[in-house]
Design a protein around this motif. Sequence first.
Motif, short mmCIF file in Angstrom:
data_model
loop_
_atom_site.label_atom_id
_atom_site.label_comp_id
_atom_site.label_asym_id
_atom_site.label_seq_id
_atom_site.Cartn_x
_atom_site.Cartn_y
_atom_site.Cartn_z
N VAL A 97 0.84 -1.20 0.00
CA VAL A 97 0.00 0.00 0.00
C VAL A 97 0.87 1.25 0.00
N ALA A 98 1.91 1.25 0.83
CA ALA A 98 2.81 2.41 0.86
C ALA A 98 3.46 2.64 -0.50
N ASP A 99 3.82 1.57 -1.17
CA ASP A 99 4.43 1.71 -2.50
C ASP A 99 3.44 2.28 -3.50
N LEU A 100 2.19 1.83 -3.43
CA LEU A 100 1.17 2.36 -4.33
C LEU A 100 0.97 3.86 -4.13
N LEU A 101 1.00 4.29 -2.88
CA LEU A 101 0.72 5.69 -2.57
C LEU A 101 1.91 6.60 -2.81
N THR A 102 3.08 6.03 -3.08
CA THR A 102 4.28 6.85 -3.28
C THR A 102 4.89 6.69 -4.67
N GLY A 103 4.12 6.16 -5.62
CA GLY A 103 4.61 6.11 -6.99
C GLY A 103 5.19 4.79 -7.43
N THR A 104 5.00 3.73 -6.66
CA THR A 104 5.47 2.36 -6.99
C THR A 104 6.96 2.32 -7.35
N ASN A 105 7.76 3.03 -6.60
CA ASN A 105 9.20 3.01 -6.84
C ASN A 105 9.86 1.73 -6.34
N LEU A 106 9.20 1.02 -5.41
CA LEU A 106 9.76 -0.23 -4.92
C LEU A 106 9.59 -1.34 -5.95
N GLN A 107 8.49 -1.33 -6.68
CA GLN A 107 8.28 -2.36 -7.70
C GLN A 107 9.16 -2.14 -8.92
N TYR B 130 8.88 -4.93 -12.17
CA TYR B 130 8.98 -4.66 -13.60
C TYR B 130 10.14 -3.69 -13.85
N THR B 131 10.61 -3.68 -15.09
CA THR B 131 11.69 -2.79 -15.50
C THR B 131 11.28 -2.10 -16.80
N ALA B 132 11.92 -0.96 -17.06
CA ALA B 132 11.60 -0.21 -18.27
C ALA B 132 12.11 -0.92 -19.51
N VAL B 133 13.17 -1.73 -19.41
CA VAL B 133 13.68 -2.39 -20.61
C VAL B 133 12.72 -3.50 -21.06
N VAL B 134 12.04 -4.14 -20.12
CA VAL B 134 11.02 -5.12 -20.50
C VAL B 134 9.79 -4.41 -21.03
N GLY B 135 9.42 -3.31 -20.39
CA GLY B 135 8.38 -2.44 -20.93
C GLY B 135 6.96 -2.95 -20.84
N GLY B 136 6.71 -3.94 -19.99
CA GLY B 136 5.33 -4.38 -19.81
C GLY B 136 4.51 -3.39 -19.01
N ARG B 137 5.18 -2.68 -18.11
CA ARG B 137 4.54 -1.70 -17.25
C ARG B 137 5.62 -0.76 -16.75
N TYR B 138 5.24 0.49 -16.54
CA TYR B 138 6.20 1.48 -16.05
C TYR B 138 5.77 2.09 -14.72
N TYR B 139 4.55 1.86 -14.30
CA TYR B 139 4.04 2.39 -13.04
C TYR B 139 2.84 1.56 -12.63
N GLY B 140 2.38 1.75 -11.41
CA GLY B 140 1.18 1.06 -10.95
C GLY B 140 1.48 -0.33 -10.40
N LEU B 141 0.43 -1.09 -10.18
CA LEU B 141 0.52 -2.40 -9.53
C LEU B 141 0.66 -3.49 -10.58
N ALA B 142 1.80 -4.16 -10.57
CA ALA B 142 2.03 -5.27 -11.50
C ALA B 142 1.32 -6.52 -11.00
#
Length: 692
Positions: free
Chosen positions: A424-434, A441-453
């Motif tokens: 929940v804390a990660d969701l409320l702070t921009g999902t920087n932990l995920q 997720y990672t940007a090189v894979v590119g399936g998602r860049y933010y939010g809940l995977a």
Amino acid sequence: MRWAYFLLVASALWWAAPPAHAAEEESPVALVGVPGLLWEDVDPRTTPHLWRLAGESDLGSVSVKTVGTLACPFDGWLSVSAGVRSAVGYRCGLPPEPQQAGEGARVPGFEALRTTRDGTYAGTLGAAVHAAGHCTTAVGAGAALALADTAGRVDVYAPEPAALADWSRCRVLAVDVDELIRPYLAEGRLPAVPEALAPEQRREAVRAADAEVGAVLAKLPAGTQVVLSGIGDHGSVPHLRVAMWKRAEASGALLGTASTRRDDIVIVTDTTPTVLTAAGIPVPPTVIGLPWEAGERLPLEAAVADMRRADTMATGIRNTTGLFFTGFAVITVTFYAIAYYVLSRRKKAGALGVIALGLAAVPVSTYLVNVLPWGHGPYPIALVIMGVVVIASAITAVALLGPWRRSPVGPPAAVGAIIGLVMVADLLTGTNLQFNSLMGYTAVVGGRYYGLANIPFALLATSVLMTTALVADHLVRAGRRRAAVLLVSVTGVTAMLLAGWPGIGSDFGGVIAFVPGIAVTALLVAGKRVSVLRFAGFCVLGGVTVSALAVLDFLRPAASQTHLGRFVGMVLEGTFMPMILRKLGAMLNTMLSPNLMPIVITGLAFLIFAIMRPGRISAGVVPLAFERVPMLKAGLIGTLVSGVVGMLVNDSGTAVLSMVVAVAVPLVLYAGINSATLEEGAPDESPVPAKI
């Protein structure tokens, strides 16, 4: 009245003057694509022209992900042309050579390309330029593909910069700088290895590309905006590529976009609206990207160092994920084998319970490790693995040493609460932990860049349903069953809304899966039966809920929408099926995953046989846990419901169910082992178990 006269004149002059951004809108725009270009390639000595351009531009990293894992130059240019992720096939190479037609050219096979599932929108960029009354100039095959209209035609074409006589003819111009990527091609295709060139060979190719960029920049009319992008991959490993935007107000700021909700990362489909917006041309509604945006300003050297580090971190995590999941699967299968041996022979199982808690704490530890600055160390991936082990051990210690340890379900509840609070804390702070995590997720894979995977969703659903069910058990014992049902329902719905809310969790499939899990858990806590008809209704309710969230997102301005709102737009346009088919294919592929299926099979097999054959498999510890803590069974069933539905409606498929099992079953097992230990004392009074 003289003051009125001066006021009238000043007002007339103000209205007659062009707005401050008009100069930018009227200036020509040049899209320069350099497939394969990394920030690691750019430095003052090897690439003086690119370095000088970087000093005059806003800077970022571009994720060139298209449809598959890799994006060849053909796919990258095609995606820019379409404004949506597009592709022609795995391990493709360069775009076809255009056929000269007068001073312009046609891209061969363009009509056929538009009939394919992943090429439907080819020509969107060029058609938008023509619709605005402007012409297109292309230099090189990739540039022609990017600027071709829906008939595959560009107005002015030259195969190389030296062959183009008039660089100011058209408002929008594109240049394909392929000197870097050509040495990589084998029989016209990208190599199936991470790096096909020796370091010095790559440096020579980079120098050639830099010289070509320098020649292009020297020919552009004064005031031309330059949008430069490393438009595709160069081998079998995806990377973050170079993005630069030279314009009048460029100040060395980082380039981000609302598409990624990251301050320094854009995606390849953002290139299309960026070019159109810079040229003052309306963006077609089918384009899913958003214009680049300037953010924080950094010194050039610091910005380049940060973007190099970002690529290193992303590729390092991406390259390690498979090995990590394999190791986690092996450890999990081994754990269940040991558990069977220990419990079936009635041996002391205290240590087994501790290991079970530690296993359940591993997934969330892969996110918590991102609190540490591991990317700045000399051995970043080693630091990540060690950090995961240390953090999982710390969570286990907190669960075992806290005041809740006296309850048989206290430590499992503590682990579940920690997981839920972190998610929940990660969701409320921009999902920087995920982001850039082993189970995220990672940007090189590119399936998602933010939010809940998908895997984080599995952890959130498991933690919320299991923990609230355990707390509900105490309320039921105290005769407060209604309060218990309310606790499960309110907490579950709150977590579900966070998971699906546009811009926070933005998880489409997660909402569909979470709703029936919450409803089933709440019904069982209430002592009610769950019929097939009720279950089907809960699944429909999940679909209705996420549809409502998506429509609300769609009603927002286009620049603020997430993929939920854009999906509604695709449904209204009748263009959603290609995406649905891709996600269905991805989900079915996970069913064969050698890393995920063993976790599901062994975990569920152990659980089922522990219940059906308690004397032979688990010494009766699991049924004993259900007897002492009846609501534990309700939480487990609700969690498994969310896991199964989540597996069916998410493109990660088995990954969802595997993480549900990986967390829930060890927590139940610990509760059983602890209950057996406490059985020597006076048993707790338990209410009648919920009907199932």
